[in-house]
Motif scaffolding. Structure first.
Motif, PDB file in Angstrom:
ATOM      1  N   MET A   1       0.841  -1.191   0.000  1.00 50.23           N
ATOM      2  CA  MET A   1       0.000   0.000   0.000  1.00 50.23           C
ATOM      3  C   MET A   1       0.881   1.248   0.000  1.00 50.23           C
ATOM      4  SD  MET A   1      -2.448   1.439   2.999  1.00 50.23           S
ATOM      5  CE  MET A   1      -3.558   0.073   3.147  1.00 50.23           C
ATOM      6  N   LEU A   2       0.490   2.205  -0.828  1.00 53.06           N
ATOM      7  CA  LEU A   2       1.242   3.450  -0.922  1.00 53.06           C
ATOM      8  C   LEU A   2       0.473   4.520  -0.156  1.00 53.06           C
ATOM      9  CD1 LEU A   2       3.729   4.677  -2.492  1.00 53.06           C
ATOM     10  CD2 LEU A   2       2.072   5.439  -4.172  1.00 53.06           C
ATOM     11  N   ILE A   3       1.134   5.144   0.805  1.00 47.00           N
ATOM     12  CA  ILE A   3       0.462   6.176   1.591  1.00 47.00           C
ATOM     13  C   ILE A   3       1.101   7.530   1.313  1.00 47.00           C
ATOM     14  CG2 ILE A   3      -0.056   7.006   3.921  1.00 47.00           C
ATOM     15  CD1 ILE A   3      -0.242   4.218   4.884  1.00 47.00           C
TER      16      ILE A   3
ATOM     17  N   LEU B   1       1.473   3.839  11.157  1.00 43.05           N
ATOM     18  CA  LEU B   1       1.993   5.161  10.815  1.00 43.05           C
ATOM     19  C   LEU B   1       1.337   6.242  11.675  1.00 43.05           C
ATOM     20  CD1 LEU B   1       3.623   7.081   8.982  1.00 43.05           C
ATOM     21  CD2 LEU B   1       1.755   6.987   7.335  1.00 43.05           C
ATOM     22  N   LYS B   2       0.053   6.117  11.864  1.00 44.43           N
ATOM     23  CA  LYS B   2      -0.693   7.106  12.636  1.00 44.43           C
ATOM     24  C   LYS B   2      -0.183   7.135  14.087  1.00 44.43           C
ATOM     25  CE  LYS B   2      -5.462   8.326  13.641  1.00 44.43           C
ATOM     26  NZ  LYS B   2      -6.450   7.480  14.313  1.00 44.43           N
ATOM     27  N   ASP B   3      -0.034   5.939  14.661  1.00 44.90           N
ATOM     28  CA  ASP B   3       0.491   5.828  16.024  1.00 44.90           C
ATOM     29  C   ASP B   3       1.885   6.412  16.141  1.00 44.90           C
ATOM     30  OD1 ASP B   3      -1.693   4.560  17.073  1.00 44.90           O
ATOM     31  OD2 ASP B   3      -0.498   2.983  18.033  1.00 44.90           O
ATOM     32  N   CYS B   4       2.727   6.090  15.180  1.00 44.34           N
ATOM     33  CA  CYS B   4       4.128   6.515  15.238  1.00 44.34           C
ATOM     34  C   CYS B   4       4.256   8.032  15.114  1.00 44.34           C
ATOM     35  CB  CYS B   4       4.935   5.823  14.153  1.00 44.34           C
ATOM     36  SG  CYS B   4       5.234   4.085  14.520  1.00 44.34           S
ATOM     37  N   ARG B   5       3.411   8.632  14.294  1.00 50.67           N
ATOM     38  CA  ARG B   5       3.460  10.095  14.160  1.00 50.67           C
ATOM     39  C   ARG B   5       2.991  10.730  15.456  1.00 50.67           C
ATOM     40  NH1 ARG B   5       1.694  12.011   8.061  1.00 50.67           N
ATOM     41  NH2 ARG B   5       3.091  13.722   8.439  1.00 50.67           N
TER      42      ARG B   5
ATOM     43  N   ILE C   1      10.583   4.728   1.598  1.00 50.27           N
ATOM     44  CA  ILE C   1      10.272   6.158   1.510  1.00 50.27           C
ATOM     45  C   ILE C   1      10.535   6.564   0.071  1.00 50.27           C
ATOM     46  CG2 ILE C   1      10.859   8.490   2.290  1.00 50.27           C
ATOM     47  CD1 ILE C   1      11.910   7.270   4.873  1.00 50.27           C
ATOM     48  N   ILE C   2       9.550   7.149  -0.565  1.00 53.35           N
ATOM     49  CA  ILE C   2       9.682   7.545  -1.967  1.00 53.35           C
ATOM     50  C   ILE C   2       9.498   9.054  -2.060  1.00 53.35           C
ATOM     51  CG2 ILE C   2       8.826   7.161  -4.321  1.00 53.35           C
ATOM     52  CD1 ILE C   2       9.698   4.578  -2.932  1.00 53.35           C
TER      53      ILE C   2
ATOM     54  N   LEU D   1       6.203  13.244  -0.856  1.00 58.96           N
ATOM     55  CA  LEU D   1       6.752  12.102  -0.124  1.00 58.96           C
ATOM     56  C   LEU D   1       5.683  11.037   0.059  1.00 58.96           C
ATOM     57  CD1 LEU D   1       8.678  13.951   2.710  1.00 58.96           C
ATOM     58  CD2 LEU D   1       9.686  12.702   0.820  1.00 58.96           C
ATOM     59  N   TYR D   2       6.083   9.792  -0.190  1.00 61.66           N
ATOM     60  CA  TYR D   2       5.182   8.665   0.019  1.00 61.66           C
ATOM     61  C   TYR D   2       5.888   7.625   0.881  1.00 61.66           C
ATOM     62  CZ  TYR D   2       2.579  10.299  -4.092  1.00 61.66           C
ATOM     63  OH  TYR D   2       1.858  11.038  -4.996  1.00 61.66           O
ATOM     64  N   LEU D   3       5.104   6.846   1.590  1.00 61.84           N
ATOM     65  CA  LEU D   3       5.621   5.665   2.276  1.00 61.84           C
ATOM     66  C   LEU D   3       4.934   4.452   1.677  1.00 61.84           C
ATOM     67  CD1 LEU D   3       5.627   6.645   6.052  1.00 61.84           C
ATOM     68  CD2 LEU D   3       7.443   6.851   4.386  1.00 61.84           C
ATOM     69  N   SER D   4       5.669   3.354   1.544  1.00 63.33           N
ATOM     70  CA  SER D   4       5.066   2.149   0.990  1.00 63.33           C
ATOM     71  C   SER D   4       5.559   0.914   1.739  1.00 63.33           C
ATOM     72  CB  SER D   4       5.422   2.031  -0.490  1.00 63.33           C
ATOM     73  OG  SER D   4       4.925   0.825  -1.006  1.00 63.33           O
ATOM     74  N   ASP D   5       4.649  -0.019   2.014  1.00 57.97           N
ATOM     75  CA  ASP D   5       5.057  -1.277   2.643  1.00 57.97           C
ATOM     76  C   ASP D   5       5.182  -2.361   1.581  1.00 57.97           C
ATOM     77  OD1 ASP D   5       2.391  -1.622   2.029  1.00 57.97           O
ATOM     78  OD2 ASP D   5       1.844  -2.529   3.934  1.00 57.97           O
ATOM     79  N   ASP D   6       5.037  -1.958   0.333  1.00 57.87           N
ATOM     80  CA  ASP D   6       5.058  -2.895  -0.779  1.00 57.87           C
ATOM     81  C   ASP D   6       6.194  -2.498  -1.710  1.00 57.87           C
ATOM     82  OD1 ASP D   6       4.414  -4.662  -2.772  1.00 57.87           O
ATOM     83  OD2 ASP D   6       2.316  -4.045  -2.914  1.00 57.87           O
TER      84      ASP D   6
END
Ligand SMILES: *[C@@H]1O[C@H](CO)[C@@H](O)[C@H](O)[C@H]1NC(C)=O
Ligand SMILES: *[C@@H]1O[C@H](CO)[C@@H](O)[C@H](O)[C@H]1NC(C)=O
Ligand SMILES: *[C@@H]1O[C@H](CO)[C@@H](O)[C@H](O)[C@H]1NC(C)=O
Ligand SMILES: *[C@@H]1O[C@H](CO)[C@@H](O)[C@H](O)[C@H]1NC(C)=O
Ligand SMILES: *[C@@H]1O[C@H](CO)[C@@H](O)[C@H](O)[C@H]1NC(C)=O
Length: 200
Positions: free
Chosen positions: A1-3, A57-61, A111-112, A126-131
């Motif tokens: 998933m790309l966030i 991600l929400k928790d970590c932020r 991190i993209i 900036l995007y984060l992806s787990d894929d």
């Protein structure tokens, strides 16, 4: 998933010639240690297997608890473009084996960073992806995009995968050129094929 993580627009115009636009940008992004910490925490959280990517991600932020000191390591990753359209660029990040033993790819959150020039402004997304398979959406047609990618592990170690690799989107309504008539120049029959290809 790309966030989607963040977007910064810089008014290039004012800074042309002073080099300050670039400095401002570098400040915002490379020195954004929070981004790296938050990503490490997210990957750490994912490995515990109790929450999904978005919740981690929400928790970590929000929590601001980080797993460990950040440190750069050297790993072999490759970023390959799979395809592109007028508004999307599709990539895959591959883990390259060091030895012959097959070790699985380490767990990572990617991190993209996408840099592009739009209406004389430099825009960074900036995007984060787990894929490791990524579809970058909503890009301007017929324009260059610089892609920077980084793999972050749950213990705070990270590798740079690609820095400012330039890829262009296609022009709007792109059509591959028409294919004309094809002439067969030569045909070499194979003995075994004769039966099926030639009329009896
Ligand atoms: C990778 O993450 C999975 C859970 O998502 C975990 O079971 C596995 O142990 C992790 N592997 C490594 C090498 O940390
Ligand atoms: C964030 O804090 C909450 C409440 O203390 C806790 O339940 C949760 O596990 C924390 N998340 C992470 C990723 O540390
Ligand atoms: C990132 O995490 C490290 C280790 O937990 C901490 O020492 C550092 O202050 C954090 N940096 C930021 C910008 O929050
Ligand atoms: C993209 O990268 C090239 C060098 O690799 C640089 O000259 C150019 O200014 C960059 N463009 C943007 C929009 O960052
Ligand atoms: C695509 O971009 C090039 C270079 O910026 C420009 O010369 C050309 O006119 C553009 N084509 C279209 C269809 O927008």
């Amino acid at each position: 998933m790309l966030i989607f993580y963040a977007k910064y627009a810089f008014i290039f115009w004012f800074f042309v010639g002073s080099n300050q636009g670039e400095m401002l940008l570098m400040d915002k992004i490379s020195h954004d240690k929070t981004l790296l910490n938050v990503t490490a925490c997210t990957q750490n959280c994912l490995e515990k297997g109790q929450m999904d990517f978005r919740s981690c991600l929400k928790d970590c932020r929000h929590n601001e608890t980080f797993p460990g000191a950040l440190r750069k390591v050297q790993e072999n990753y490759q970023m390959n473009m799979i395809c592109r359209t007028e508004s999307e660029i599709v990539f895959q990040i591959d883990w390259v084996q060091h030895s012959r033993e097959s070790e699985p790819a380490p767990n990572a959150t990617y991190i993209i960073r996408v840099d592009a020039v739009k209406d004389n402004n430099k825009e960074t997304t900036l995007y984060l992806s787990d894929d490791n398979f990524l579809i970058l959406p909503g890009l301007e047609s017929n324009s260059s995009h610089n892609i920077t990618a980084l793999a972050m592990h749950g213990d705070g170690s990270y590798s740079l995968i690609a820095k400012d690799q330039t890829f262009a989107t296609l022009i709007r309504c792109y059509q591959p050129s028409k294919m004309g008539a094809v002439n067969l120049l030569r045909f070499v029959p194979q003995p075994d094929d004769l039966i099926t290809l030639l009329p009896r």
